[in-house]
Write a protein that holds these residues in place. Structure first.
Motif, short mmCIF file in Angstrom:
data_model
loop_
_atom_site.label_atom_id
_atom_site.label_comp_id
_atom_site.label_asym_id
_atom_site.label_seq_id
_atom_site.Cartn_x
_atom_site.Cartn_y
_atom_site.Cartn_z
N ALA A 29 0.84 -1.21 0.00
CA ALA A 29 0.00 0.00 0.00
C ALA A 29 0.87 1.25 0.00
CB ALA A 29 -0.89 0.00 1.24
N GLU A 30 0.50 2.21 -0.83
CA GLU A 30 1.20 3.50 -0.88
C GLU A 30 0.62 4.42 0.19
OE1 GLU A 30 3.19 5.29 -3.38
OE2 GLU A 30 3.88 3.35 -4.15
N LEU A 31 1.45 5.03 1.01
CA LEU A 31 0.98 6.01 1.99
C LEU A 31 1.16 7.41 1.44
CD1 LEU A 31 2.57 4.53 5.26
CD2 LEU A 31 0.18 4.35 4.51
N ASP A 32 0.21 8.32 1.79
CA ASP A 32 0.38 9.73 1.41
C ASP A 32 1.33 10.42 2.37
OD1 ASP A 32 -1.49 9.33 -0.59
OD2 ASP A 32 -3.17 9.82 0.75
N ASP A 33 1.30 9.97 3.66
CA ASP A 33 2.08 10.66 4.68
C ASP A 33 2.17 9.78 5.93
OD1 ASP A 33 3.49 12.70 5.85
OD2 ASP A 33 1.78 14.05 6.13
N VAL A 34 3.17 10.07 6.77
CA VAL A 34 3.21 9.47 8.12
C VAL A 34 3.18 10.63 9.11
CG1 VAL A 34 4.49 8.05 9.76
CG2 VAL A 34 4.54 7.46 7.33
N THR A 35 2.13 10.66 9.93
CA THR A 35 1.94 11.78 10.86
C THR A 35 2.07 11.27 12.30
OG1 THR A 35 -0.43 11.40 10.90
CG2 THR A 35 0.38 12.96 9.27
N GLN A 36 2.10 12.21 13.26
CA GLN A 36 2.18 11.80 14.65
C GLN A 36 1.15 12.53 15.49
OE1 GLN A 36 6.34 12.95 15.63
NE2 GLN A 36 5.44 14.40 17.09
N ARG A 37 0.72 11.89 16.58
CA ARG A 37 -0.15 12.57 17.55
C ARG A 37 0.30 12.19 18.96
NH1 ARG A 37 -3.76 8.40 18.91
NH2 ARG A 37 -4.18 6.99 17.17
N PHE A 38 -0.03 13.06 19.92
CA PHE A 38 0.45 12.88 21.29
C PHE A 38 -0.55 13.51 22.26
CE2 PHE A 38 2.68 15.29 24.72
CZ PHE A 38 3.00 14.22 25.53
N GLU A 39 -0.91 12.80 23.32
CA GLU A 39 -1.77 13.36 24.38
C GLU A 39 -1.09 13.12 25.73
OE1 GLU A 39 -6.09 11.95 24.24
OE2 GLU A 39 -5.08 10.82 22.68
N PRO A 40 -0.91 14.16 26.53
CA PRO A 40 -0.37 13.97 27.88
C PRO A 40 -1.49 13.79 28.89
CG PRO A 40 -0.44 16.30 27.34
CD PRO A 40 -1.08 15.59 26.18
N TRP A 41 -1.20 13.15 30.01
CA TRP A 41 -2.13 13.08 31.15
C TRP A 41 -1.38 13.46 32.41
CZ3 TRP A 41 -2.67 10.76 35.90
CH2 TRP A 41 -3.93 10.84 36.48
N TYR A 42 -1.87 14.52 33.06
CA TYR A 42 -1.21 15.03 34.28
C TYR A 42 -2.01 14.60 35.50
CZ TYR A 42 1.36 17.85 30.92
OH TYR A 42 2.15 18.24 29.87
N THR A 43 -1.32 14.17 36.52
CA THR A 43 -2.00 13.67 37.72
C THR A 43 -2.35 14.82 38.67
OG1 THR A 43 -1.86 12.14 39.59
CG2 THR A 43 0.21 13.21 38.93
N ASP A 44 -3.46 14.65 39.41
CA ASP A 44 -3.80 15.68 40.40
C ASP A 44 -3.44 15.20 41.81
OD1 ASP A 44 -5.71 13.80 40.83
OD2 ASP A 44 -7.43 15.07 40.30
N ARG A 45 -2.81 14.01 41.90
CA ARG A 45 -2.32 13.56 43.21
C ARG A 45 -0.98 12.84 43.01
NH1 ARG A 45 -5.76 8.13 43.67
NH2 ARG A 45 -6.66 8.33 41.62
N ARG A 46 -0.26 12.69 44.10
CA ARG A 46 1.08 12.07 44.04
C ARG A 46 0.97 10.60 43.62
NH1 ARG A 46 5.96 11.33 48.21
NH2 ARG A 46 6.35 13.51 47.82
N ILE A 47 1.82 10.20 42.67
CA ILE A 47 1.87 8.80 42.23
C ILE A 47 3.26 8.27 42.55
CG2 ILE A 47 1.99 7.34 40.17
CD1 ILE A 47 -0.40 8.76 39.07
N GLU A 48 3.30 7.18 43.34
CA GLU A 48 4.59 6.58 43.69
C GLU A 48 4.71 5.22 43.03
OE1 GLU A 48 5.74 6.72 47.85
OE2 GLU A 48 4.34 8.38 48.14
N CYS A 49 5.82 4.98 42.36
CA CYS A 49 6.05 3.68 41.74
C CYS A 49 7.55 3.44 41.65
CB CYS A 49 5.39 3.60 40.37
SG CYS A 49 5.90 4.90 39.24
N LYS A 50 7.92 2.26 41.14
CA LYS A 50 9.34 1.91 41.10
C LYS A 50 10.11 2.87 40.19
CE LYS A 50 11.91 -2.45 40.56
NZ LYS A 50 11.65 -3.85 40.18
N MET A 51 9.51 3.27 39.07
CA MET A 51 10.24 4.14 38.17
C MET A 51 10.56 5.48 38.81
SD MET A 51 9.40 5.68 34.39
CE MET A 51 9.73 4.27 33.35
#
Ligand SMILES: NC(=O)c1ccc[n+]([C@@H]2O[C@H](COP(=O)([O-])OP(=O)(O)OC[C@H]3O[C@@H](n4cnc5c(N)ncnc54)[C@H](OP(=O)(O)O)[C@@H]3O)[C@@H](O)[C@H]2O)c1
Length: 357
Positions: A217-239
């Protein structure tokens, strides 16, 4: 019996090292560690195994080349130090030593890569009559083996979507993954490295184009999209710990567009702990990670790959599978014609040889 060297003992490397030590068809002859605290320590200790192997970690690449192994498993972090990683892989290849690896993820689709990456490695393969193969689970399996399997069940495909929906909370890799994705940053900060304009398409566009290529298949374009999610409380994890107002979830995609609609989508939904981004999709059945392929077509095909392990967290299980994708084809790569190998070059049955003993 293939004589092998493990290069690096990080998240993925410790699992490929365990696999190399465990399998009867491999003889571990050398181990590279860059960390001075690891140099001189036994390979078994560096991957959590009990009995010593007698193989001690070194940071001297020449001494590893002098061992004349059949293959090196290169899992050192590559994307933050690409020229050095290319040079290290090229030294083995030019010396006639095959390399399989998980680093430099662009090499997962070697027919889509730029000349700066391809030429030095191709030249090294030609000089040493050796072969290079890079793969993993994502990128890798999810966008190649899994996609081809799912598409093979349809008589017509309108679109194909490759998704990773994962909780990275237990992934102990803030220094690269955490920082690159900007976890913990606020809406006022600069976008993280991974979400600067054009970076998503640079990282994942090759996968999108590769799938389109397989579909003819021939593509016309390759585009990107991005959505952030910000927390309203403290999140603790290994990372890490994310304070209120910090980024704790991201959803992003590279899309191959034809006639105004997405024909091929490679999408990631990444959260830190289940508390993050509650409105976004979760993996099925209480799992904390899924690799999914959806083919909209005749019929609709949905394929969910769910890893689990009695001891390891799902991100660590993903590292085991990433190691498996390359360790399992060492013997075939050692028999392959010289050059950079793509997954479609490898007969699928060759990927499971040696798994049972
Ligand atoms: N496609 C996939 O599915 C997939 C999945 C996971 C990872 N990956 C890729 O696999 C690679 C390894 O990932 P990871 O999570 O295992 O990385 P990591 O744990 O962050 O680092 C791997 C190892 O790289 C070595 N290293 C770091 N700096 C070095 C240097 N300057 N010179 C030589 N070695 C150096 C270190 O080895 P020592 O500790 O032994 O010194 C480190 O432990 C990355 O390139 C990553 O993108 C791909």
């Amino acid at each position: 019996m293939r004589r092998v060297v493990q290069f690096s003992t990080g998240n993925v490397g410790q699992h490929s090292l365990r696999a190399l030590i465990g399998r009867p068809d491999f003889e571990l002859v050398g181990v590279h560690a860059a960390n001075p605290d690891k140099v001189g320590r036994d390979a078994a200790e560096l991957c959590g195994l009990a009995g010593p192997t007698g193989v001690l970690a070194t940071d001297d690449i020449d001494s590893l080349i002098a061992l004349e192994p059949d293959c090196v498993v290169y899992t050192a972090l590559g994307e933050t130090r690409p020229m050095e990683a290319i040079d290290q892989m090229a030294r083995f290849l030019a010396a006639g030593i095959n390399v399989v690896g998980t680093s430099m993820v662009w090499l997962v689709t070697p027919r889509q890569i730029d000349d700066w990456l391809r030429e030095p490695l191709e030249n090294a393969c030609a000089a040493g009559d050796s072969s290079l193969y890079v793969n993993g689970i994502d990128p890798g399996y999810s966008g190649d083996t899994a996609v081809l399997a799912a598409l093979s069940l349809a008589t017509r495909a309108q679109s194909v979507t490759v998704q990773e929906v994962f909780d990275y909370g237990n992934y102990d890799d803030y220094e690269y993954t955490g920082k690159a994705m900007g976890f913990g940053t606020t809406a006022d900060d600069e976008p993280a490295m991974a979400f600067q304009p054009g970076v998503i398409t640079t990282m994942f566009g090759g996968l999108v184009r590769n799938i389109a290529h397989h579909l003819g298949a021939e593509l016309d374009d390759v585009t990107q999209r991005f959505e952030p999610w910000y927390t309203d409380r403290r999140i603790e994890c290994k990372m890490m710990t994310v304070e209120p107002g910090g980024l704790a979830g991201v959803r992003f995609a590279a899309e191959g567009v034809r006639d105004g609609t997405a024909l091929v989508t490679v999408e990631h939904t990444t959260r830190l702990t289940p508390a993050a981004a509650p409105d976004w999709e979760y993996p099925p059945d209480g799992h904390s990670g899924v690799h999914k392929v959806i083919v909209e077509g005749e019929p609709r095909v949905e394929m969910n790959t769910l890893l689990s392990h009695p001891v390891l967290d799902v991100t660590e299980a993903g590292c085991v599978s990433t190691a498996a994708r390359v360790v399992n084809v060492i013997d075939w790569v050692c028999r392959a014609p010289a050059g950079i190998i793509a997954v479609e070059d490898i007969p699928p049955a060759e990927m499971v040889r040696g798994l049972v003993w």
